[in-house]
Design a protein around this motif. Structure first.
Motif, short mmCIF file in Angstrom:
data_model
loop_
_atom_site.label_atom_id
_atom_site.label_comp_id
_atom_site.label_asym_id
_atom_site.label_seq_id
_atom_site.Cartn_x
_atom_site.Cartn_y
_atom_site.Cartn_z
N ASP A 94 0.82 -1.21 0.00
CA ASP A 94 0.00 0.00 0.00
C ASP A 94 0.86 1.26 0.00
OD1 ASP A 94 -2.41 -1.30 -0.10
OD2 ASP A 94 -2.72 -1.29 2.07
N LYS A 97 2.23 1.69 -3.48
CA LYS A 97 1.19 2.16 -4.41
C LYS A 97 0.89 3.64 -4.19
CE LYS A 97 -1.30 -2.15 -5.25
NZ LYS A 97 -2.57 -2.88 -5.06
N ASN A 98 0.85 4.05 -2.93
CA ASN A 98 0.59 5.47 -2.64
C ASN A 98 1.71 6.35 -3.17
OD1 ASN A 98 -1.87 4.98 -1.43
ND2 ASN A 98 -0.98 4.79 0.61
#
Length: 155
Positions: A94, A97-98
């Motif tokens: 995550d 991805k951010n």
């Protein structure tokens, strides 16, 4: 102000006192075999079996796909595909991805600003050539009228 504080303290003491008397019959202890729960009779439990597998506080791991491996590399988390472990945590994925989302948004902002600058420059060049949307539209309408009149004469 002092009387308000003393009133609050008295009210708090009153509620604490009554709370301890009211809920004493409902209090649960760890290793007690409760016959009564909230006023209802219950059957005693035969035996409590220990769970076969204990809950581990480990973070669940995920095997990354090729696309997720690319994201991990683009985010700067790893230098190459060889350095990426077999399983990674969802939090790491995550975060990567951010980071990639932020980088893409920065690129889009830069492209938007660049496009605006290019359009301003092209507009100024067109203004120097005396081209405008109004003049182009008038020329197009005049050409269409001529074509329509020529077509009407031939028929």
């Amino acid at each position: 102000m002092g009387s308000l504080r003393s009133l609050r303290l008295a009210a708090g003491n009153f509620f604490r006192l009554h709370e301890s008397h009211t809920f004493s019959s409902l209090r649960f202890t760890r290793n007690s075999d409760l016959k009564r729960m909230n006023g209802f009779c219950t059957k005693p439990q035969e035996s409590h079996k220990a769970p076969t597998s204990t809950y581990s506080h480990r973070v669940p791991l995920h095997k990354p796909t090729d696309w997720e491996k690319r994201i991990l590399i683009w985010s700067g988390r790893f230098q190459s595909k060889d350095q990426i472990p077999e399983t990674i945590s969802f939090e790491m994925l995550d975060a990567a991805k951010n980071k990639v989302r932020v980088k893409i948004s920065y690129v889009m902002i830069a492209l938007t600003v660049l496009g605006c600058v290019v359009m301003v420059i092209e507009g100024k060049k067109a203004a120097k050539r005396n081209e405008s949307l109004t003049s182009l539209n008038l020329e197009k309408k005049a050409r269409l009228r001529e074509e329509a009149s020529v077509k009407a004469k031939t028929e």
